[in-house]
Structure formats: structure tokens, C-alpha cells
Design a protein around this motif. Structure first.
Motif, PDB file in Angstrom:
ATOM      1  N   ALA A   1      11.049  -4.343   0.417  1.00 63.70           N
ATOM      2  CA  ALA A   1      12.158  -4.536   1.353  1.00 63.70           C
ATOM      3  C   ALA A   1      12.448  -3.226   2.092  1.00 63.70           C
ATOM      4  CB  ALA A   1      13.399  -4.993   0.600  1.00 63.70           C
ATOM      5  N   ARG A   2      12.919  -3.364   3.313  1.00 66.63           N
ATOM      6  CA  ARG A   2      13.028  -2.207   4.193  1.00 66.63           C
ATOM      7  C   ARG A   2      14.405  -2.185   4.886  1.00 66.63           C
ATOM      8  NH1 ARG A   2      11.756  -1.083   9.412  1.00 66.63           N
ATOM      9  NH2 ARG A   2      11.579  -3.291   9.867  1.00 66.63           N
TER      10      ARG A   2
ATOM     11  N   VAL B   1      19.074  -4.817   6.232  1.00 68.39           N
ATOM     12  CA  VAL B   1      17.770  -4.834   5.576  1.00 68.39           C
ATOM     13  C   VAL B   1      17.034  -6.122   5.948  1.00 68.39           C
ATOM     14  CG1 VAL B   1      18.552  -3.409   3.629  1.00 68.39           C
ATOM     15  CG2 VAL B   1      18.684  -5.897   3.456  1.00 68.39           C
ATOM     16  N   ASP B   2      15.716  -6.099   5.794  1.00 72.83           N
ATOM     17  CA  ASP B   2      14.945  -7.294   6.174  1.00 72.83           C
ATOM     18  C   ASP B   2      14.883  -8.324   5.052  1.00 72.83           C
ATOM     19  OD1 ASP B   2      13.298  -5.850   4.515  1.00 72.83           O
ATOM     20  OD2 ASP B   2      11.562  -5.863   5.849  1.00 72.83           O
ATOM     21  N   ASP B   3      15.190  -7.900   3.821  1.00 70.85           N
ATOM     22  CA  ASP B   3      15.078  -8.800   2.665  1.00 70.85           C
ATOM     23  C   ASP B   3      16.074  -8.334   1.605  1.00 70.85           C
ATOM     24  OD1 ASP B   3      14.379 -10.231   0.401  1.00 70.85           O
ATOM     25  OD2 ASP B   3      12.387  -9.328   0.209  1.00 70.85           O
ATOM     26  N   ILE B   4      17.277  -8.889   1.640  1.00 74.26           N
ATOM     27  CA  ILE B   4      18.343  -8.357   0.774  1.00 74.26           C
ATOM     28  C   ILE B   4      18.055  -8.663  -0.702  1.00 74.26           C
ATOM     29  CG2 ILE B   4      19.891 -10.363   0.966  1.00 74.26           C
ATOM     30  CD1 ILE B   4      22.226  -8.299   1.108  1.00 74.26           C
TER      31      ILE B   4
ATOM     32  N   GLY C   1      15.100  -8.979  -2.127  1.00 75.99           N
ATOM     33  CA  GLY C   1      14.048  -8.035  -2.508  1.00 75.99           C
ATOM     34  C   GLY C   1      14.596  -6.633  -2.709  1.00 75.99           C
ATOM     35  N   MET C   2      15.503  -6.224  -1.822  1.00 73.91           N
ATOM     36  CA  MET C   2      16.098  -4.889  -1.921  1.00 73.91           C
ATOM     37  C   MET C   2      16.929  -4.766  -3.197  1.00 73.91           C
ATOM     38  SD  MET C   2      16.469  -1.856  -0.569  1.00 73.91           S
ATOM     39  CE  MET C   2      15.977  -1.881   1.168  1.00 73.91           C
TER      40      MET C   2
ATOM     41  N   GLN D   1      14.617  -4.439  -6.135  1.00 75.21           N
ATOM     42  CA  GLN D   1      14.055  -3.079  -6.197  1.00 75.21           C
ATOM     43  C   GLN D   1      15.065  -2.108  -6.802  1.00 75.21           C
ATOM     44  OE1 GLN D   1      11.759  -3.738  -2.045  1.00 75.21           O
ATOM     45  NE2 GLN D   1      12.659  -1.708  -2.261  1.00 75.21           N
TER      46      GLN D   1
ATOM     47  N   GLU E   1      21.815  -8.882   5.372  1.00 74.25           N
ATOM     48  CA  GLU E   1      20.625  -9.526   5.950  1.00 74.25           C
ATOM     49  C   GLU E   1      21.108 -10.653   6.850  1.00 74.25           C
ATOM     50  OE1 GLU E   1      17.591 -11.097   3.262  1.00 74.25           O
ATOM     51  OE2 GLU E   1      16.829 -12.365   4.887  1.00 74.25           O
TER      52      GLU E   1
END
Ligand code: CO
Length: 140
Positions: free
Chosen positions: A2-3, A85-88, A90-91, A94, A133
Motif C-alpha cells: 500500500a502506498r 492512501v491507495d489501499d487502506i 493493506g496499509m 502493514q 481511501e
């Protein structure tokens, strides 16, 4: 992985919404896009877009919420920074894997379909960090 895409907004906590709006609109020249009450958060919020991000003013509307206690303890000022973020999910996974303390283990859903969650300030050197997101647009 995620970014983080951008700074979505910075949120300032205020006691005096009219006074803060007068500063940010009349003195500093920003326009208000939206003012609304968030009963679930016991807050009134105002958004002032600037350069693809926004300044968010937050005023507690009750005296016993977390926000109200924060204002009482620290006074008006910086409250949180929000990163898109592009994928909350996933973030958050992480961050959990790395033992980062979260306020929200799973994202909450805003009435506009946006997902959000907070990272605990104890894990971020004293800065409350919000993650957003946005729902996918059909043309994406
Ligand atoms: Co926010």
C-alpha cells in the motif's frame, strides 16, 4: 504494498469556529467548500481547499467527547494530518505487522463512501495521523 498518494488535509482544532473562519477566509483568503455537523464525532467541521489539499477546521460540539478533551488539554492548534492512501486495508495490515499502534484496527466508513482510520500518536512521534481511501470512480 500500500502506498501514500498525497496529503489530503490538515486538521486544526478550534474553540471559536466563527473566529477561525474569519481568519482563514477573510484574512488568509481561502474559500470554504463545506461546513457540516458530524453528530457521530460530536464535531462541526469546515473544509477550505488549497492546492489539491484542504485545511479542515474542527470544533467539538459537546464537552465530553475525545475531541473536547483534547481541546481542553492542549488548547486550539494542530490536531491531525490526513494522508490519502491507495489501499487502506493493506496499509493498516502493514502497520499492524510492524507493531504500529492504531486507533482504528479496521477502517470506518464515511457517509460519502470514503474509508478512514487513525494511527495512534504514540506510534507517530506525537502526530495523530489519519488515513483516507476514496471510493474508486467508475472511470478508474
Ligand atoms: Co480529518
Amino acid at each position: 504494498m500500500a502506498r501514500i498518494k498525497r496529503i489530503d488535509h490538515i486538521a486544526l482544532i478550534v474553540q471559536d469556529m466563527q473566529g477561525a473562519l474569519s481568519l482563514w477566509q477573510d484574512t488568509l483568503g481561502l474559500d470554504v467548500s463545506e461546513i457540516k455537523d458530524l453528530p457521530d464525532e460530536a464535531a462541526q467541521v469546515a473544509f477550505l481547499p488549497v492546492g489539491g489539499s484542504e485545511v479542515e477546521l474542527v470544533k467539538p460540539t459537546t464537552s465530553d467527547s475525545g475531541l473536547a478533551k483534547y481541546l481542553k488539554k492542549y488548547g486550539p492548534g494542530m490536531h491531525h494530518v490526513c494522508l490519502e492512501v491507495d489501499d487502506i486495508i493493506g496499509m493498516l495490515d502493514q502497520l499492524k505487522e510492524q507493531g504500529i499502534r492504531l486507533v482504528d484496527e479496521t477502517p470506518k466508513m464515511g457517509d460519502d463512501g470514503k474509508m478512514f482510520a487513525f494511527i495512534h500518536p504514540k506510534a507517530t512521534f506525537g502526530v495523530l495521523v489519519e488515513l483516507y481511501e476514496y471510493p474508486r470512480r467508475v472511470d478508474e
